[in-house]
Write a protein that holds these residues in place. Structure first.
Motif, PDB file in Angstrom:
ATOM      1  N   SER A 173       0.859  -1.183   0.000  1.00  0.00           N
ATOM      2  CA  SER A 173       0.000   0.000   0.000  1.00  0.00           C
ATOM      3  C   SER A 173       0.897   1.236   0.000  1.00  0.00           C
ATOM      4  CB  SER A 173      -0.905  -0.022   1.227  1.00  0.00           C
ATOM      5  OG  SER A 173      -0.114  -0.029   2.399  1.00  0.00           O
ATOM      6  N   GLU A 174       0.329   2.377   0.073  1.00  0.00           N
ATOM      7  CA  GLU A 174       1.119   3.608  -0.002  1.00  0.00           C
ATOM      8  C   GLU A 174       2.041   3.758   1.205  1.00  0.00           C
ATOM      9  OE1 GLU A 174       1.462   5.734  -2.550  1.00  0.00           O
ATOM     10  OE2 GLU A 174       0.190   4.364  -3.664  1.00  0.00           O
ATOM     11  N   ASP A 175       3.094   2.979   1.223  1.00  0.00           N
ATOM     12  CA  ASP A 175       4.109   3.123   2.257  1.00  0.00           C
ATOM     13  C   ASP A 175       5.353   3.757   1.640  1.00  0.00           C
ATOM     14  OD1 ASP A 175       5.054   1.031   0.762  1.00  0.00           O
ATOM     15  OD2 ASP A 175       5.549  -0.251   2.456  1.00  0.00           O
ATOM     16  N   TRP A 176       6.394   3.942   2.426  1.00  0.00           N
ATOM     17  CA  TRP A 176       7.569   4.659   1.941  1.00  0.00           C
ATOM     18  C   TRP A 176       8.291   3.904   0.833  1.00  0.00           C
ATOM     19  CZ3 TRP A 176      12.418   2.603   2.251  1.00  0.00           C
ATOM     20  CH2 TRP A 176      12.589   1.528   3.113  1.00  0.00           C
TER      21      TRP A 176
ATOM     22  N   ARG B 224       8.388   4.917  -6.887  1.00  0.00           N
ATOM     23  CA  ARG B 224       7.689   5.701  -7.907  1.00  0.00           C
ATOM     24  C   ARG B 224       8.223   7.127  -8.039  1.00  0.00           C
ATOM     25  NH1 ARG B 224       1.979   3.639  -8.772  1.00  0.00           N
ATOM     26  NH2 ARG B 224       1.917   1.713  -7.616  1.00  0.00           N
ATOM     27  N   TRP B 225       9.027   7.572  -7.108  1.00  0.00           N
ATOM     28  CA  TRP B 225       9.503   8.949  -7.061  1.00  0.00           C
ATOM     29  C   TRP B 225      10.383   9.274  -8.264  1.00  0.00           C
ATOM     30  CZ3 TRP B 225      14.707  10.569  -5.556  1.00  0.00           C
ATOM     31  CH2 TRP B 225      14.820  11.950  -5.409  1.00  0.00           C
TER      32      TRP B 225
ATOM     33  N   ASN C 254       7.036   1.987  -1.582  1.00  0.00           N
ATOM     34  CA  ASN C 254       6.322   2.218  -2.828  1.00  0.00           C
ATOM     35  C   ASN C 254       6.502   3.660  -3.294  1.00  0.00           C
ATOM     36  OD1 ASN C 254       4.354   2.358  -4.888  1.00  0.00           O
ATOM     37  ND2 ASN C 254       3.227   0.693  -3.930  1.00  0.00           N
ATOM     38  N   THR C 255       6.439   4.591  -2.362  1.00  0.00           N
ATOM     39  CA  THR C 255       6.589   6.013  -2.690  1.00  0.00           C
ATOM     40  C   THR C 255       7.975   6.295  -3.267  1.00  0.00           C
ATOM     41  OG1 THR C 255       5.078   6.554  -0.891  1.00  0.00           O
ATOM     42  CG2 THR C 255       6.419   8.350  -1.762  1.00  0.00           C
TER      43      THR C 255
END
Length: 159
Positions: free
Chosen positions: A98-101, A107-108, A103-104
């Motif tokens: 899920s939107e955790d660090w 995608r950054w 994954n972030t």
């Protein structure tokens, strides 16, 4: 301490192989799934593994035995194949997170321009070379593991 057993001629090869698989490989590839794999890194891992295998067999460089013959004698799995397998598995975890660090950060996209010259290799580039839409492909938990072998084989033919 471990190298003492790997180099001991009286120690059977089957036990040396177990020590290699259970101690050396996990140490060599610790957190490898998060590494950006470069040619330099691949060469270091390959040469380290072959060096250890030569010590296990008691073969010196001056004996002029090819790497292929050494690999045929030990019949050990390649550390680079394991590295890519771990990386593919980790990519599935990252994509389904899920939107955790993790994954972030994956995608950054950094702001601004990159410096001149050859761009630095990024972690995701290996995965994208196999599947451009890997983030959506990894959502299917049954199909994703079956693609791992193809990823490892494709990479082995390249590097």
């Amino acid at each position: 301490m471990m190298s003492k057993y790997l180099q001991d001629e009286k120690f059977p090869l089957s036990l040396k192989k177990k020590i290699f698989a259970q101690c050396v490989i996990p140490t060599l590839l610790y957190a490898a799934e998060t590494w950006a794999t470069t040619k330099n890194l691949n060469n270091k891992i390959r040469s380290t593994q072959l060096s250890i295998e030569r010590k296990m067999l008691g073969i010196a460089w001056l004996d002029k035995v090819t790497n292929k013959k050494v690999r045929e004698q030990t019949k050990l799995p390649g550390a680079l194949q394991l590295l890519k397998s771990y990386k593919w598995k980790w990519a599935g975890h990252v994509a389904r997170a899920s939107e955790d660090w993790t994954n972030t950060v994956t995608r950054w996209t950094p702001a601004g321009k990159r410096k001149k010259g050859t761009p630095k290799t990024r972690w995701v580039e290996d995965i994208k070379a196999r599947d451009r839409s890997w983030m959506t492909s990894a959502q299917d938990r049954t199909a994703w593991p079956s693609q791992r072998e193809a990823f490892v084989q494709q990479w082995n033919s390249d590097g």
